[in-house]
Design a protein around this motif. Structure first.
Motif, short mmCIF file in Angstrom:
data_model
loop_
_atom_site.label_atom_id
_atom_site.label_comp_id
_atom_site.label_asym_id
_atom_site.label_seq_id
_atom_site.Cartn_x
_atom_site.Cartn_y
_atom_site.Cartn_z
N ALA A 23 0.54 -1.43 0.65
CA ALA A 23 -0.31 -0.24 -0.18
C ALA A 23 0.45 0.77 -0.12
O ALA A 23 0.91 1.93 -0.44
CB ALA A 23 -1.13 0.04 1.52
N ILE A 24 1.81 1.61 0.62
CA ILE A 24 2.52 2.03 1.16
C ILE A 24 3.82 2.69 -0.46
O ILE A 24 4.00 3.67 -0.98
CB ILE A 24 3.80 2.46 2.09
N ALA A 25 3.69 1.33 -1.26
CA ALA A 25 4.39 1.37 -1.99
C ALA A 25 4.18 2.57 -3.33
O ALA A 25 4.64 2.48 -4.38
CB ALA A 25 5.16 -0.24 -2.51
N LEU A 26 2.55 1.60 -3.26
CA LEU A 26 1.47 2.32 -4.33
C LEU A 26 1.14 3.09 -4.17
O LEU A 26 0.84 4.33 -5.32
CB LEU A 26 0.31 1.19 -4.15
N VAL A 27 0.89 3.96 -3.01
CA VAL A 27 1.35 5.25 -3.24
C VAL A 27 1.97 6.74 -3.69
O VAL A 27 2.18 7.37 -3.68
CB VAL A 27 0.54 5.75 -0.81
#
Length: 272
Positions: free
Chosen positions: A116-120
């Motif tokens: 999720a952090i990588a996508l954001v």
């Protein structure tokens, strides 16, 4: 021969025809089919062929790199090339999460958070660089790089989050299919009725199609005593790959007809 900085910048920013198809009904159907294949085909390679997760990941990652190199060399959207890359990236995204959870013992909460952090972070960098996240404006190599990186993280995140929800709630495969399909319907309603931004709605729906497709794949392929329909990974993968191929042929034919009609109109206008 190495490229100069100026040449690299020119490659990154040279305008092309849009490299991403319109998100039509056919687009979403193929996306779900590709996602299902990502789940069943990854299981088939790792389990039925006894390749193991690590070897399967390396093989599929190599095929994905080849497919993306071909995709990046095109000057516009080519259905066969684009959707081949999507199918392969769905398999690789699934395998990345499976390797972390099954081989390395990373908890699903952790993998879900990481992806999720990588996508954001990808979206933030993409917008900071290009001032748009629109899939209607993937017209440079630089934007396409962000696009495919985001796609990879959506598959990995969808796998982790989908498994996390299914395990924590103890959902059956059929209930999971209905749950994620309902969530996508809510997103679509928020877009068309509550004016949720097109880019936000697209990417949320794109993430949700991953657990939807995975649940559908499990429902069809898993044994009956495990809550599935017992079709097996081979039959399920073959059935969905065939459906994807038929739709790609349809899209290719439609694209050619559209190009031919456009050419005829240009000739008619020139004759006036």
């Amino acid at each position: 021969m190495s490229l100069s900085t100026r040449e690299i910048v020119q490659i990154r920013t040279t305008p092309m025809r849009n490299k991403v198809p319109e998100p039509t009904l056919v687009f979403w159907i193929i996306k779900v089919l590709a996602t299902t294949v990502g789940e069943t085909f990854a299981d088939f390679l790792a389990t039925n062929l006894n390749l193991g997760l690590a070897t399967t990941t390396l093989v599929m990652a190599a095929l994905l790199i080849v497919a993306l190199l071909v995709q990046f060399r095109r000057n516009g959207y080519v259905p066969g090339i684009y959707w081949t890359a999507v199918v392969l990236i769905s398999v690789v995204g699934t395998l990345i999460t499976d390797n972390l959870t099954d081989n390395l013992g990373v908890p699903l909460v952790t993998t879900t958070t990481i992806f999720a952090i990588a996508l954001v972070a990808t979206f933030v960098a993409w917008y900071a660089s290009e001032r748009t996240l629109s899939i209607h404006a993937v017209t440079t190599t630089h934007r396409e790089m962000f696009y495919w990186l985001a796609i990879l993280f959506t598959f990995a995140l969808g796998t982790a989050a989908g498994d996390l929800i299914s395990e924590n709630l103890g959902l059956g495969y059929g209930v999971a299919v209905l749950l994620f399909a309902g969530a996508i319907a809510v997103v679509a309603g928020a877009h068309y009725l509550a004016r949720l931004g097109a880019a936000v709605a697209f990417w949320i729906a794109y993430i949700l199609t991953r657990p939807l497709g995975a649940s559908l794949g499990d429902l069809l392929s898993q044994p009956r005593d495990a809550g599935g329909l017992g079709m097996g990974t081979v039959t399920t993968s073959a059935m969905f790959l065939t459906a994807i191929l038929v739709l790609i042929v349809y899209l290719s034919a439609t694209q050619r007809r559209g190009a031919a009609l456009s050419g005829e109109r240009m000739e008619a206008d020139a004759a006036l």
